[in-house]
Design an enzyme around this catalytic site. Sequence first.
Site, mmCIF file in Angstrom:
data_model
loop_
_atom_site.group_PDB
_atom_site.id
_atom_site.type_symbol
_atom_site.label_atom_id
_atom_site.label_comp_id
_atom_site.label_asym_id
_atom_site.label_seq_id
_atom_site.Cartn_x
_atom_site.Cartn_y
_atom_site.Cartn_z
ATOM 1 N N LYS A 162 2.444 4.599 1.318
ATOM 2 C CA LYS A 162 2.576 5.149 2.667
ATOM 3 C C LYS A 162 2.081 6.584 2.586
ATOM 4 C CE LYS A 162 5.704 5.447 6.557
ATOM 5 N NZ LYS A 162 5.405 6.811 6.923
ATOM 6 N N GLU A 197 -5.739 6.587 7.332
ATOM 7 C CA GLU A 197 -4.950 7.815 7.381
ATOM 8 C C GLU A 197 -5.815 8.960 6.848
ATOM 9 O OE1 GLU A 197 -1.678 7.347 8.417
ATOM 10 O OE2 GLU A 197 -0.597 9.111 7.730
ATOM 11 N N GLU A 239 0.877 -1.170 0.000
ATOM 12 C CA GLU A 239 0.000 0.000 0.000
ATOM 13 C C GLU A 239 0.908 1.211 0.000
ATOM 14 O OE1 GLU A 239 -2.150 -0.451 3.604
ATOM 15 O OE2 GLU A 239 -3.222 -2.223 2.899
HETATM 16 P P1 AMP Z 1 6.264 6.037 10.584
HETATM 17 O O1 AMP Z 1 5.478 7.236 11.041
HETATM 18 O O2 AMP Z 1 7.372 6.359 9.651
HETATM 19 O O3 AMP Z 1 6.595 5.103 11.723
HETATM 20 O O4 AMP Z 1 5.261 5.195 9.670
HETATM 21 C C1 AMP Z 1 4.127 4.574 10.173
HETATM 22 C C2 AMP Z 1 2.923 5.416 9.884
HETATM 23 O O5 AMP Z 1 2.647 5.444 8.502
HETATM 24 C C3 AMP Z 1 1.663 4.872 10.458
HETATM 25 O O6 AMP Z 1 1.484 5.211 11.787
HETATM 26 C C4 AMP Z 1 0.586 5.501 9.597
HETATM 27 O O7 AMP Z 1 0.166 6.721 10.164
HETATM 28 C C5 AMP Z 1 1.286 5.799 8.316
HETATM 29 N N1 AMP Z 1 0.741 5.081 7.164
HETATM 30 C C6 AMP Z 1 0.618 5.670 5.980
HETATM 31 N N2 AMP Z 1 0.108 4.829 5.083
HETATM 32 C C7 AMP Z 1 -0.103 3.651 5.714
HETATM 33 C C8 AMP Z 1 -0.618 2.377 5.302
HETATM 34 N N3 AMP Z 1 -1.020 2.164 4.056
HETATM 35 N N4 AMP Z 1 -0.676 1.386 6.238
HETATM 36 C C9 AMP Z 1 -0.266 1.605 7.515
HETATM 37 N N5 AMP Z 1 0.222 2.793 7.961
HETATM 38 C C10 AMP Z 1 0.306 3.808 7.071
#
Ligand code: AMP
Length: 575
Positions: A238, A286, A236
């Site tokens: 990000k 999100e 998916e």
């Molecule tokens: P990070 O903030 O770098 O730890 O990345 C994790 C965060 O990416 C999650 O907490 C979500 O808010 C975000 N995120 C964005 N797209 C996705 C997705 N498709 N699946 C899960 N998390 C996502």
Amino acid sequence: MLDFARTGAAVGGTSATLEKTRVLAAYFRSLDNDDDLRRAAVFMAGRPFGQSKRRTLGLGWAALSKVVGAISGRDDTELQSLFRKHSDFGDWAGEALEGRTENGDVPLEEVEKTLEGIRTARGAAKAAPLEKLLRRLHPEAARFVVKVIAGEMRIGLSEGLVEAAIAEAFGQPVTQVRRVHLITGDIGETAVRVKRGLIETSKLTLFQPIRFMLASPVETAAEAFERMGAEKVWTEEKYDGVRCQLHHADGRVELFSRDLKETTRAFPELAENAPKLEHAVLFDGEVLAHRDGKVLRFFELQHRLGRKQVTADLRREVPVVLVIFDLLYLDGRSLLDEPLAERRRLLEGLGVEHPFLLARLEEATSPADLDRIFADTRERGHEGLMAKDPASPYTPGRRGLAWLKLKRPLATLDVVVTAVEWGHGKRKGVLSDYTFAVKDTATGRLVNVGKAYTGLTDAEIAEMTKRFMSLTVDDRGWARVVKPEVVLEVAFDSIQHSGRHASGYALRFPRIVLIRDDKPVEEIDTLERVAELYERYFGTKTEASLTEVAEVSLPTRPRPQSGRGRPPHGVGRGR
Ligand code: AMP
């Protein structure tokens, strides 16, 4: 309350973890009704209210100490010297109130009622319920009431130890207690469920936020496959927004943020539209800002988040959508233990409509596949890719290997060093911080775009220090302007607009990849290239990119090779 306080004192009186757990477990077991167990676990964790209640007391330190001071009848000097002795509100109150109260006891229920009375009272009226309670109590009990109000017990008891004590009290493995706690997000509720043996059936309850599943970082596609140990992975995008959990049943809607705070009022368009789903659901997704079919930059969403009130104007300017990537509950059924593939199938069956969208899903069966999808994702303006195991359950609060996030440097640029600074700490005495520039072809000047501190070895930095000493044209003490001769290749994750540098841009998280002594300064990258990268990756995303978000692709359908949905050339990308 006195039993509670004596238990707390005994826990604080030993430094042995096992003993702390044993004492607390015995106390939990001795409580014969569930409500008292719930209260005791919550208070022991140093909280006036269970997390699921989402309440705050709103009583400041000043009001608290005024009440204790008044009951004690001691003067300020004495109170202050007592405080210096303890440095803890509860312990201080305990001693200050010795011999000044009625030495009584009250049930935990009454303490809870008082706390609720304090919460609902306004301003100066908050002090009265507290004073009434403290006057009646034995100072030891008062000491612990004040600790609960202050929000910390300071008896060497972490929430983890409270979990361990619950496990011991009711003969359950602590891993199970932790799991229930992750699901309920509330230590009191956890204690009660464990006592009743509702471990296996511990499913989530709508309107009690549950912790989010998290992703572990990986650097390469090969690493993603290796760590996941799966034949195929789902991907998916990000999305760069804010994480959101949406609960809906019978027209009631609540939203929660990543730290489980309720955020329903921040996103009225989601709250208003959720009842149209006509299903009881819990979504994980999100929130993104989007307007006129375009996904807006995070910066604009932030602007909206910063406001207390979402006015009609703000809703028009920065409307939001929820990109859903998981379904954890559907019409009375908890889906946590279902594989992602099944959760997604059910999610797709709901036929959600704007402002709800489904995360774009693709399937990769090899690292090469995953690399290609990653490159396409970048092209669409997303910072990274999530890789998920389609067979995995949803594990609240866990950063496991079933969800991985793949992020890579956006690009590298060849730049020239224009100024250097002396380092700090172990970099003291060497020139280790390098400001660097690209060429502005319009004026022929060098314009700074960032500052790099990392990437070189100690030996390289020592060598560079000598070089920069001899290249110095202006010594400003902490910094030196140097002759622009040293060319570096720097990697970075993103670009921002910035007033700090003459270029108007700043590279984020730049690190030095190589010293490019083979490259003449005339051949370094240009400001146009920086602007182009910025537009391409961080300019407003196009309509096409939103359509792709909204698109529901069947997981098993092979992905067409046509570069489906790519923005037409020249639309909003500056390319
Ligand atoms: P990070 O903030 O770098 O730890 O990345 C994790 C965060 O990416 C999650 O907490 C979500 O808010 C975000 N995120 C964005 N797209 C996705 C997705 N498709 N699946 C899960 N998390 C996502």
